[in-house]
Scaffold this active site. Structure first.
Site, PDB file in Angstrom:
ATOM      1  N   THR A   1       0.844  -1.203   0.000  1.00  0.00           N
ATOM      2  CA  THR A   1       0.000   0.000   0.000  1.00  0.00           C
ATOM      3  C   THR A   1       0.878   1.252   0.000  1.00  0.00           C
ATOM      4  O   THR A   1       0.615   2.204  -0.753  1.00  0.00           O
ATOM      5  CB  THR A   1      -0.960  -0.004   1.217  1.00  0.00           C
TER       6      THR A   1
ATOM      7  N   GLY B   1       1.600   1.383   6.150  1.00  0.00           N
ATOM      8  CA  GLY B   1       0.475   0.453   6.048  1.00  0.00           C
ATOM      9  C   GLY B   1       0.285  -0.282   7.361  1.00  0.00           C
ATOM     10  O   GLY B   1       0.954   0.009   8.355  1.00  0.00           O
TER      11      GLY B   1
ATOM     12  N   ASP C   1      -1.411  -4.306   9.130  1.00  0.00           N
ATOM     13  CA  ASP C   1      -2.027  -5.623   8.906  1.00  0.00           C
ATOM     14  C   ASP C   1      -3.369  -5.737   9.616  1.00  0.00           C
ATOM     15  O   ASP C   1      -4.242  -6.464   9.161  1.00  0.00           O
ATOM     16  CB  ASP C   1      -1.057  -6.717   9.353  1.00  0.00           C
TER      17      ASP C   1
ATOM     18  N   GLU D   1      10.034   0.414  11.214  1.00  0.00           N
ATOM     19  CA  GLU D   1       8.757   1.148  11.077  1.00  0.00           C
ATOM     20  C   GLU D   1       8.370   1.784  12.409  1.00  0.00           C
ATOM     21  O   GLU D   1       7.886   2.919  12.439  1.00  0.00           O
ATOM     22  CB  GLU D   1       7.648   0.190  10.618  1.00  0.00           C
TER      23      GLU D   1
ATOM     24  N   LYS E   1      -8.206  -4.840   6.317  1.00  0.00           N
ATOM     25  CA  LYS E   1      -7.356  -4.693   7.504  1.00  0.00           C
ATOM     26  C   LYS E   1      -8.129  -4.206   8.735  1.00  0.00           C
ATOM     27  O   LYS E   1      -7.584  -4.158   9.829  1.00  0.00           O
ATOM     28  CB  LYS E   1      -6.224  -3.693   7.225  1.00  0.00           C
TER      29      LYS E   1
END
Ligand code: 5RP
Length: 234
Positions: A36, A90, A92, A111, A129
């Site tokens: 994404t 992005g 999950d 991240e 998600k």
């Protein structure tokens, strides 16, 4: 008629375009990882080219680094720019409280460092998600671990009620190795009532580098469906 896969790609792109509107001239931009975010990096590259947008990116993975280079986004480091203005990443799983599970791309440690350094964090995703509680649908929590600590970590995670599985590579025999030279355990715990507490307990295990729980790090999430983009804001 578009296939489901095409619709998901379109949703990811729409969420990415919405997020990139927040990026202002002369910003230091944290670049998350994943499919994404790849759309967001591409869109930022377009703005650099078409609007002469001046930004510098701090990539959270080798994937993000390569994409930034490919789209002519100037790269910098946290040592040169210790404050990030805005990060796009992005996820999950995303709850209504903006609690996240991240790390299915194995980039969770960097991240989280980028997110914690950033003044403003935007998460982008398609609607698959969105969940009410983390751990729904048997979603695993990725955990980055020093290879030397693997057996200890597996025992301790089991003692915390988790089912740990060492992530294997695709196109490579054996465990995947992260950008930091570590391994990943994907641990399922069922529905997670208190991700912050569980994350703290996991991080007490010697050799654990980071968990994929991101709590109180997100300002906005853009979740794109087929027809609209939903904004979840704190
Ligand atoms: C990588 C991540 C990704 O942001 C997350 O896995 C979502 O990826 P995608 O946008 O490809 O679904 O946390 O470590």
């Amino acid at each position: 008629m578009k296939t489901r896969a095409e619709l998901i790609q379109e949703a990811k792109k729409n969420a990415a375009l919405e997020a990139t509107k927040h990026v202002k001239n002369h910003s230091i931009v944290g670049l998350g990882s994943g499919t994404t975010v790849a759309f967001a990096i591409e869109a930022l590259g377009e703005r650099v080219k078409n609007e002469n947008l001046k930004i510098m990116g701090i990539p959270s993975s080798y994937q993000a680094f390569q994409l930034a280079v490919q789209h002519n986004i100037q790269i910098t480091t946290l040592d040169e720019h210790p404050i990030i203005d805005i990060t796009i990443d992005g996820a999950d799983q995303i709850t209504p409280e903006l609690y996240l599970i991240k790390g299915m791309g194995a980039a969770l440690a960097r991240e989280k460092i980028v997110a914690a350094t950033s003044k403003y964090n935007i998460i982008i995703a398609d609607e698959s998600k969105r969940v009410n509680m983390l751990g729904e649908n048997n979603q695993a929590v990725p955990i980055e671990i020093l290879p030397f600590a693997l057996s200890l970590a597996k025992n301790k995670i089991t003692a915390l009620g988790g089912v740990p599985i060492v992530r294997e590579g695709k196109g490579k025999l054996g465990p995947i190795i992260t950008d930091n030279g570590n391994v990943i355990i994907d641990a399922t715990f069922g529905i997670i009532q208190n991700p912050q507490e569980l994350s703290a307990k996991i991080k007490m295990i010697p050799g654990i580098v980071e968990t994929g729980f991101f709590v109180n790090l997100t300002n906005i999430a853009y979740i794109a469906t087929e027809n609209k983009i939903e904004k979840i804001q704190k």
